[in-house]
Motif scaffolding. Structure first.
Motif, short mmCIF file in Angstrom:
data_model
loop_
_atom_site.label_atom_id
_atom_site.label_comp_id
_atom_site.label_asym_id
_atom_site.label_seq_id
_atom_site.Cartn_x
_atom_site.Cartn_y
_atom_site.Cartn_z
N ASN A 18 54.69 8.85 101.32
CA ASN A 18 53.64 9.28 100.53
C ASN A 18 52.56 9.61 100.68
O ASN A 18 51.59 9.89 100.61
CB ASN A 18 52.85 7.79 99.24
N SER A 19 52.70 11.05 102.21
CA SER A 19 51.54 11.36 102.55
C SER A 19 52.12 13.33 103.27
O SER A 19 51.77 13.50 104.26
CB SER A 19 51.86 10.26 104.41
N LEU A 20 52.36 13.59 101.73
CA LEU A 20 52.59 15.17 101.51
C LEU A 20 52.23 14.94 99.95
O LEU A 20 52.10 15.08 99.62
CB LEU A 20 54.37 15.38 102.01
N VAL A 21 51.17 16.30 100.42
CA VAL A 21 49.97 16.59 99.41
C VAL A 21 50.26 18.62 99.52
O VAL A 21 50.32 19.37 100.33
CB VAL A 21 48.82 16.21 99.17
N VAL A 22 50.91 18.82 98.52
CA VAL A 22 51.13 20.65 98.58
C VAL A 22 50.22 21.34 97.40
O VAL A 22 50.16 20.97 95.26
CB VAL A 22 52.17 21.51 98.53
N SER A 23 48.90 21.19 97.13
CA SER A 23 48.43 22.40 95.86
C SER A 23 47.01 23.09 96.60
O SER A 23 46.50 23.22 97.64
CB SER A 23 47.42 21.36 94.94
N ASP A 24 45.91 23.50 96.32
CA ASP A 24 44.38 24.05 96.88
C ASP A 24 43.15 22.96 95.84
O ASP A 24 42.76 22.78 95.45
CB ASP A 24 44.16 25.22 95.43
N ILE A 25 43.38 22.52 97.43
CA ILE A 25 42.82 21.16 97.27
C ILE A 25 41.75 21.48 97.49
O ILE A 25 40.41 20.58 96.46
CB ILE A 25 43.19 20.15 98.29
N ASP A 26 40.89 23.00 98.14
CA ASP A 26 39.69 22.80 97.77
C ASP A 26 38.72 24.55 97.41
O ASP A 26 37.70 24.91 97.82
CB ASP A 26 39.52 22.96 99.66
N GLU A 27 39.56 24.38 96.82
CA GLU A 27 40.35 25.14 95.48
C GLU A 27 38.83 26.81 95.85
O GLU A 27 38.31 27.69 95.72
CB GLU A 27 38.68 25.19 94.50
N ASP A 28 40.16 27.31 97.26
CA ASP A 28 39.63 28.43 97.53
C ASP A 28 40.94 29.63 97.24
O ASP A 28 40.28 30.77 98.13
CB ASP A 28 39.49 28.24 99.16
N ASP A 29 41.32 29.59 96.29
CA ASP A 29 42.59 30.33 96.05
C ASP A 29 43.68 30.46 96.87
O ASP A 29 44.44 31.19 96.76
CB ASP A 29 42.18 31.76 95.51
N ASN A 30 43.66 29.30 97.82
CA ASN A 30 44.86 29.50 98.65
C ASN A 30 45.51 28.31 98.84
O ASN A 30 44.95 27.51 98.04
CB ASN A 30 44.26 29.35 100.42
N ILE A 31 46.53 28.38 99.22
CA ILE A 31 47.24 26.85 98.77
C ILE A 31 47.65 25.68 100.23
O ILE A 31 47.47 26.79 101.99
CB ILE A 31 48.97 26.93 98.62
N ARG A 64 50.24 5.52 111.88
CA ARG A 64 51.11 5.69 110.63
C ARG A 64 50.33 5.68 109.42
O ARG A 64 49.90 4.48 108.28
CB ARG A 64 52.20 4.10 110.67
N LEU A 65 49.94 6.80 109.46
CA LEU A 65 48.82 7.13 108.85
C LEU A 65 49.91 8.19 107.26
O LEU A 65 50.46 8.99 107.65
CB LEU A 65 48.10 8.19 109.30
N TRP A 66 50.52 7.37 106.76
CA TRP A 66 51.95 7.32 105.64
C TRP A 66 51.54 7.26 103.97
O TRP A 66 52.58 7.61 102.84
CB TRP A 66 53.15 7.13 106.35
N GLY A 67 50.22 7.29 104.06
CA GLY A 67 49.54 7.39 102.19
C GLY A 67 48.41 8.93 102.54
O GLY A 67 47.14 8.85 103.31
N ILE A 68 48.29 9.33 101.68
CA ILE A 68 48.10 10.51 101.76
C ILE A 68 47.81 10.93 99.44
O ILE A 68 49.02 11.12 99.12
CB ILE A 68 48.80 12.16 101.65
N MET A 69 46.65 11.35 99.16
CA MET A 69 46.44 11.89 98.37
C MET A 69 45.41 12.12 97.87
O MET A 69 44.45 12.28 98.84
CB MET A 69 46.27 10.67 97.28
N VAL A 70 44.91 13.90 97.33
CA VAL A 70 44.16 15.10 96.84
C VAL A 70 44.00 14.42 95.22
O VAL A 70 44.77 14.99 94.83
CB VAL A 70 44.57 15.93 97.17
N ALA A 71 42.40 14.13 94.36
CA ALA A 71 42.32 13.76 94.00
C ALA A 71 40.31 14.00 93.73
O ALA A 71 39.89 13.85 94.60
CB ALA A 71 42.39 12.72 93.25
N ASP A 72 40.07 14.01 92.07
CA ASP A 72 39.16 14.13 92.79
C ASP A 72 38.53 12.91 91.53
O ASP A 72 38.95 12.35 90.51
CB ASP A 72 38.52 15.01 91.16
N LEU A 73 38.06 11.61 92.88
CA LEU A 73 38.05 10.51 92.33
C LEU A 73 37.18 9.95 91.58
O LEU A 73 37.11 9.08 90.79
CB LEU A 73 38.89 9.29 94.03
#
Length: 427
Positions: A18-31, A64-73
């Motif tokens: 679970n260490s893969l995220v695909v999105s515009d994480i920093d809201e710069d209009d790039n993925i 083993r950095l195999w946990g990644i999540m991006v969210a407005d925590l």
């Protein structure tokens, strides 16, 4: 086509579990593609101006950095990058500035499972952390932290191990969110137990509502989604262990006459064997036909695509290389066509050679035509050739130096030896 990012930047075993995220994480209009690796780095790759570029790489956080999540925590309108290591430490970074905001105390090993949501109906997000290494069974633990002040609110303990698949949803449509997660028990070459658990907060504590039957392998792919378009949510999971069979499972709330403890969820699907360690999982309409597809990657190196409604296999890829454990579906180039983003590559474990090291890649695959649009992570052959030339010259220099030194030693012995002989005869 090859993106100008080499395998060294990706690190070994990128995007695993679970260490893969695909999105515009920093809201710069790039993925962005955000991934973790075995060496312990967060790597961020941005798609900008029709090319993939290296945007940021964190310091080494652990192995083993195999946990990644991006969210407005914390609900402040900005995203955080949440990352967990094999040592059981969790780090939180600002997704825009990359400033570190928090580091957890040391938890149970392999803090690789994450979910963010309001699981106790208090109006605030909780950060859910799943932990547990394969030899820690039954000490796997789910930690529940307040998302704003990051204080520990609760723990669910003695759950097996490898709690990497977690989701928060109102699965049974009762108006209250449930906490859904998978656990595994397998050790060595023994086919392992694997379960899906559902817990709900009753106002005082977290109570288990349901436990699936034994799935014979830890479910590390998990999502909650209406994949067949009937208006009801399904629990979609993929599992398997080592070289034993792997499966796609679909469960749905039935209220009774189902499976598990208690028997309130029906098993909609148990697929045929799709190969071991079927861990990469996502679902979306990738070909624009109005029907959700379920996409799975496995250890041998194949990608499987299932029709979410009929459950028929729509496509199986050619062999792409071992350990396709990261799968995300996204229109990354914004051309109106979804892509399959698949991270591939194993590692050489200290005592576990079931995932031998292979050169890591990220494949960007057209969801409709299945054509590979980009391959990120090819070795830089020019730089590699230059390194070989330098190493060869160094070796030649050392050999020549050794020959010269040896010749000088021989000459010295030759000039000194007769004097010793003459002196000996005179005596």
């Amino acid at each position: 086509m090859r993106a100008e990012i080499d395998a060294e930047f990706l690190g070994s075993a990128p995007g695993r579990f679970n260490s893969l995220v695909v999105s515009d994480i920093d809201e710069d209009d790039n993925i962005e593609i955000v991934l973790g690796n075995y060496e312990g780095h967060i790597n961020v790759i941005e798609y900008r101006d029709n090319e993939y570029i290296e945007e940021w790489r964190s310091e080494k956080l652990g192995t083993r950095l195999w946990g990644i999540m991006v969210a407005d925590l914390d609900g402040d309108g900005n995203n955080e990058i949440i990352a967990g290591t094999g040592e059981g430490e969790v780090f939180i970074y600002d997704a825009k500035t990359h400033e570190r905001k928090w580091k957890s105390p040391e938890l149970i090993r392999d803090a690789h499972g994450f979910a963010v949501g309001d699981v106790d109906a208090d109006g605030q997000n909780e950060l859910i952390i799943g932990t547990g290494y394969k030899t820690d069974t039954p000490w796997g633990t789910v930690y529940i932290y307040n998302g704003v002040n990051l204080t520990l609110e609760a723990k669910i303990e003695e759950l097996g191990s490898r709690i990497r698949a977690i989701s928060i949803h109102d699965v049974d449509n009762d108006g209250v969110n449930e906490l859904v997660f998978g656990t595994g028990h397998a050790l060595g070459e023994t086919p392992g137990e694997g379960y899906i658990h559902i817990y709900q907060y009753d106002g005082q504590r977290y109570v288990r509502e349901w436990k699936s039957p034994d799935l014979n392998g830890d479910p590390e792919g998990l999502l909650i989604k209406d994949v067949d378009g009937d208006g009801n949510l399904e629990i979609v999971a993929s599992n398997g262990y080592r070289y034993f069979p792997g499966f796609l499972y679909i469960f749905r709330y039935s209220g009774g006459l189902g499976v598990g403890e208690p028997d309130i969820y029906e098993m909609v699907l148990e697929s045929d064997d799709i190969g071991p360690k079927a861990y990469g999982l996502d679902a979306a309409d990738i070909d624009g036909d109005g029907i959700i597809e379920i996409v799975i990657g496995n250890q041998p190196g194949y990608i499987w695509v299932f029709d979410g409604s009929t459950h028929e296999v729509e496509w199986k890829s050619d062999l792409l290389g071992t350990d396709i454990f990261g799968i995300k579906l996204y229109d990354i180039d914004r051309d109106g066509q979804m892509e399959i983003i698949a991270t591939q590559g194993g590692y050489q474990g200290k005592a576990d050679f079931t995932s031998a090291y292979t050169t890591p890649h990220i494949f960007i695959i057209d969801g409709k035509t299945h054509v590979i649009e980009e391959t990120i992570g090819e070795p830089d052959y020019l730089a590699f050739a230059f390194q070989i030339v330098i190493v060869t010259l160094v070796i030649v220099f050392l050999v020549l130096l050794n020959i010269i030194v040896r010749k000088k030693k021989v000459q010295k012995v030759t000039t000194e030896q007769p004097k010793e002989v003459v002196a000996s005869s005179e005596s």
